[in-house]
Scaffold this active site. Structure first.
Site, PDB file in Angstrom:
ATOM      1  N   ASP A   1     104.771  25.680  69.251  1.00 38.58           N
ATOM      2  CA  ASP A   1     106.551  26.639  68.895  1.00 38.58           C
ATOM      3  C   ASP A   1     106.045  28.232  69.366  1.00 38.58           C
ATOM      4  OD1 ASP A   1     108.535  27.032  67.901  1.00 38.58           O
ATOM      5  OD2 ASP A   1     108.632  25.709  66.240  1.00 38.58           O
TER       6      ASP A   1
ATOM      7  N   GLU B   1     116.384  28.012  59.996  1.00 39.25           N
ATOM      8  CA  GLU B   1     114.788  27.593  59.744  1.00 39.25           C
ATOM      9  C   GLU B   1     114.278  27.738  58.742  1.00 39.25           C
ATOM     10  OE1 GLU B   1     111.669  28.078  63.534  1.00 39.25           O
ATOM     11  OE2 GLU B   1     113.729  28.616  64.545  1.00 39.25           O
TER      12      GLU B   1
END
Length: 630
Positions: free
Chosen positions: A312, A518
């Protein structure tokens, strides 16, 4: 004519670069450039020509803002990405995207071996960074449709729009199984039930194409220039963190991890997914980016995954706390764990120097570097990047096309979940009559395209307002659906006295969460934000009302249910708000069912279907239905 000249020039440039490549001088036959050779032969031939520095370069994925064509050429950089909101310019056209990507590709093709780079982007509910692209409902809404074929068609449409900007790689789908709606990424999850998530991996077939008979299990597949490489993420357990805290620790035994969070990876790999992205989170205290047993031992060896594993964004950096406390250790640990491509490198020169030193000191075996590069090249050859490295203008009309908007509108209709429809079956409120003397539309989300799209839209955290992209707000959908004689009054936050004195036939209240992404969406309270609750109280306490909730997850609703006549969970529907009006007024019936449990209070969380103490206000799979109005 101009378009044809541009494409011809690009092709000519590519041919010139091939002829100038040292590998091709003096008429030498170069196997890796021959599309008639098997992919494994091409990979072997190319890797035999590569230096260690060129191999390490292929493992880097830079954010485009830190790259130049010269860097791409000189360091044999393997990949670039646009992070959320990273665009050529605000409201950039498809042609501007293509020109930007092609300019970087020129640099890559000018390198010693002419290895094309692969450009990736977060296209998680349509091509969501791009102005005027079709924005589909977020995954939680698609989970409510229970329609894998619809999701496959959305994947195909998304692939076309991504390719229309010259990009061949999408960081989608997210196949997290969200077990706690306090998590800020819960809307990126199709469901709390892994079986629904498994069904929705059909989007991979839409993005990449139907795998051909005989394709070896675990090998990547991309079926042409109208398809993209997909990315199953985030491996593994990202939806199960303690208290729903983003990037936190998932505490669960091996059986639980395999039975809840792992199954959709089996499906993704069987459908030829090209890449897998590793999760920021930890499993029982061990960072996933450092977990060799799961990345190499299970994903690569047990599941036979043969695409490449990507970190990521700056996920390698976060192996240590604080991030970058010991970058050498982080790179050593992440690469040895089995990560092939590292996303979001802050310094390509530091990366090269550190990894080269670790290899020369035999800390990282060169076989691990070769495994990573072999996998990266396999995806590039499968994509056809060596034959067709450039984007062109042939598909620019796919961006926000009417066919795709119609598909998104269908998805909105099927995603709506009817939670309440009057006090009993004999007196339903919905569908609403199109012809009425005077109706009220209220709420902060009724006329706000940014709010109804949610996070990961134009920017990382989403946007506010109607000037951000092209689409139809829920208010405009209502206005275009009701009878011409019906007066529609829009008041964002009406007071109770106004509602009582205005003689409305009924009110439609559209409220919910504002956009987030997020960790910024982590929320332990899950209440409807003000002025939403006040608007519900003022309208529903004065006139027959239907509340449309725009949210990325269930919110606390039980205390207000008695005052609400009709309640619709619309999730984050995207740009095509007309789909809400289609069902609200009976052109289509309600068919959606809850993809996750609707809790009574946050004190019950986490609470998922099958739990011993399961006492929701609306259970998993609940959804009232209506028939289309005659």
């Amino acid at each position: 004519m101009g378009k044809r000249v541009s494409v011809f020039w690009v092709g000519g440039l590519l041919l010139l670069l091939c002829l100038r490549s040292p590998s091709a001088q003096a008429g030498e036959y170069v196997k890796y450039k021959d599309p008639n050779q098997p992919i494994n032969v091409r990979i072997r031939d190319l890797m035999n020509r590569m230096t260690l520095e060129e191999k390490i370069g292929q493992m880097m994925q830079l954010e485009r803002l830190t790259a130049t064509p010269d860097i791409m050429r000189d360091y044999s950089i393997g990949s670039l990405l646009s992070g959320g909101g990273s665009v050529p310019r605000p409201q950039a056209t498809a042609e501007e995207w293509i020109n930007m990507v092609n300019e970087f590709q020129n640099g890559s093709l000018s390198s010693r071996l002419g290895i094309p780079m692969i450009y990736g982007i977060d296209a998680v509910h349509g091509h969501n960074n791009v102005y005027k692209a079709t924005i589909f409902p977020h995954n939680i809404g698609l989970g409510a449709t229970r329609d894998p074929d619809l999701v496959k068609r959305i994947g195909a449409a998304t692939a076309l729009e991504v390719r229309a900007t010259g990009i061949p790689y999408a960081f989608a789908p997210c196949i997290a199984v969200c077990r706690d709606p306090t998590w800020g990424r819960c809307y990126e999850s199709y469901s709390e039930d892994h079986r629904v998530v498994q069904e929705m991996t059909e989007i991979i077939v839409g993005l990449q194409g139907e795998i051909p008979p005989g394709l070896r299990k675990g090998f990547p597949y991309v079926g042409g220039r109208d398809k993209v490489a997909a990315c199953a993420k985030h491996f593994v357990g990202d939806g199960g963190t303690v208290n729903g805290i983003d990037e936190n620790n998932t505490v669960i035994d091996w059986h639980g991890l395999r039975s809840i969070h792992m199954p959709a990876y089996h499906n993704s790999i069987s459908k030829g997914v090209s890449t897998v992205m590793v999760s920021y989170s930890s499993w029982n205290g061990k960072k996933m980016h450092a977990n060799r047993n799961l990345i190499t031992g299970f994903l690569k060896n047990k599941l036979k995954f043969r695409g490449f594993v990507i970190s990521d964004y700056q996920g390698i950096d976060r192996i240590t706390s604080p991030p970058l406390a010991n970058y050498t250790y982080s790179l050593q640990t992440g690469i040895q764990a089995g990560i092939d491509m590292i996303m979001g490198i802050y310094s390509h020169t530091d990366f090269l120097d550190i990894v080269k030193s670790l290899v020369n000191k035999n800390v990282i075996p060169v076989t691990r570097i070769n495994d990573a590069v072999r996998r990266i090249l396999r995806v590039k050859f499968t994509l056809g990047l060596f034959e067709n490295p450039y984007g062109d203008l042939s598909m620019v009309d796919q961006i926000g096309s009417q066919a795709h908007r119609d598909l998104a509108r269908e998805a909105v209709r099927k995603s709506l979940v009817l939670l309440k429809n009057g006090d009993n079956v004999e007196s339903p409120v919905l569908p609403l009559p199109k012809q009425a003397p005077r109706i009220l539309v209220a709420g902060t989300h009724a006329d706000n395209l940014g709010y109804q799209c949610g996070g990961w839209t134009i920017t990382w955290q989403g946007v506010d307002g109607n000037n951000v992209t092209t689409g139809t707000t829920i208010l405009n959908g209502i206005l275009s659906t009701v009878h011409p004689s019906t007066e529609v009054v829009y008041s964002q936050t009406p007071d109770a006295e106004f509602v009582k004195s205005s003689n409305f036939s009924y009110g439609i209240v559209v409220v919910g969460e504002t956009p987030y992404a997020e960790m910024f969406g982590d929320n332990a309270n899950l209440t409807i934000p003000e002025p939403g609750l006040t608007t519900i109280k003022n309208v529903c306490g004065s006139v027959k009302c239907v509340v449309i909730l725009i949210s990325g997850r269930p919110l606390v609703i039980e205390p207000y249910l008695s005052s609400i006549d009709g309640l619709v969970a619309a999730w984050l529907p995207g740009t095509e708000g007309q789909g809400v009006a289609d069902v609200l007024f009976g052109d289509y019936g309600f068919t959606g069912t809850l993809p996750r449990t609707w809790f009574r209070t946050v004190d019950q969380l986490p609470m998922n279907v099958g739990d011993a103490h399961y006492d929701p206000v609306f259970p998993f799979g609940f959804g009232l239905t209506t028939n289309p109005a005659v």
